[in-house]
Enzyme design. Sequence first.
Site, PDB file in Angstrom:
ATOM      1  CB  SER A 137     -39.121  46.599  19.455  1.00 49.65           C
ATOM      2  OG  SER A 137     -38.638  47.116  18.234  1.00 49.65           O
ATOM      3  CE1 TYR A 151     -37.390  41.680  18.370  1.00 49.37           C
ATOM      4  CE2 TYR A 151     -37.806  43.542  16.903  1.00 49.37           C
ATOM      5  CZ  TYR A 151     -37.333  43.038  18.094  1.00 49.37           C
ATOM      6  OH  TYR A 151     -36.812  43.891  19.032  1.00 49.37           O
TER       7      TYR A 151
END
Length: 263
Positions: free
Chosen positions: A140, A153
């Site tokens: 990401s 995350y």
Amino acid sequence: MSFQNKIAWITGASSGIGEALAYELSNQGAKLILSSRRKEALTEVKNNCKNPSDAHIITLDLSKTDQLETKAKEAINIFGHIDYLFNNGGISQRSEAIDTKLEVIRRVMEINFFGSVALTKAVLPSMIERQSGHIVVTSSVMGKFGTRLRSSYAASKHALHGYFDSLRQEVYEDNIKISLVCPGFVKTDVTKNALEGDGSKHNKMGRGQKNGIPAEEFAEKLIPKILKEKEEIYIGGKEIWGVYLKRFFPRLLNKMLRNAEVT
């Protein structure tokens, strides 16, 4: 180079980016192994592929790393080998660090980091034996910088970069390629499925995801870059510029993120 008759194993294949990848790869003639926890959803994806007979299902839970070696043997036995492993399965988080229970942090790391590492380690010996293979890891932009509400995350995605950057150097002589894929905002249910600080489901669509690029468009843009063996890939909207701001103007990026609305 093409995906014609190549064997691709995709985790997180029941929805979102994984589902879109399954369709795009099937359209290009790949033979697929589709994995996630949800067998019914995987069956629907399989049936929607261009060549359903060339798509096989293996259910797995990335958090149960002790089972992944057995799952890998099962996957390899289907076609005899794996050409591409798409480590795409994962989970997100939406809560402030101070409010996030340690067990939630561990779960995010277990799925996003240890799950991908364990599955890769299980497939890697067969790729080394064949002196061929390509491992694709869905990271990401949060693997390059962090924002509020995503501490766990972002940590899991940063960890992927450290591990797979190192692994890339170790398997270079074995002709094994590694690509780290850094999506920006993609219109999926990743925010809805994210964990809150107490482990409950977030159940809200983030503004970024709502306005993100469609998963189908993401898959179409990704596949040519994989075929070119790009080592790090950024696909998204203007949020991708955060990667470069972090590299060259980190203080400016931090100021911008402090003032940004984060959902």
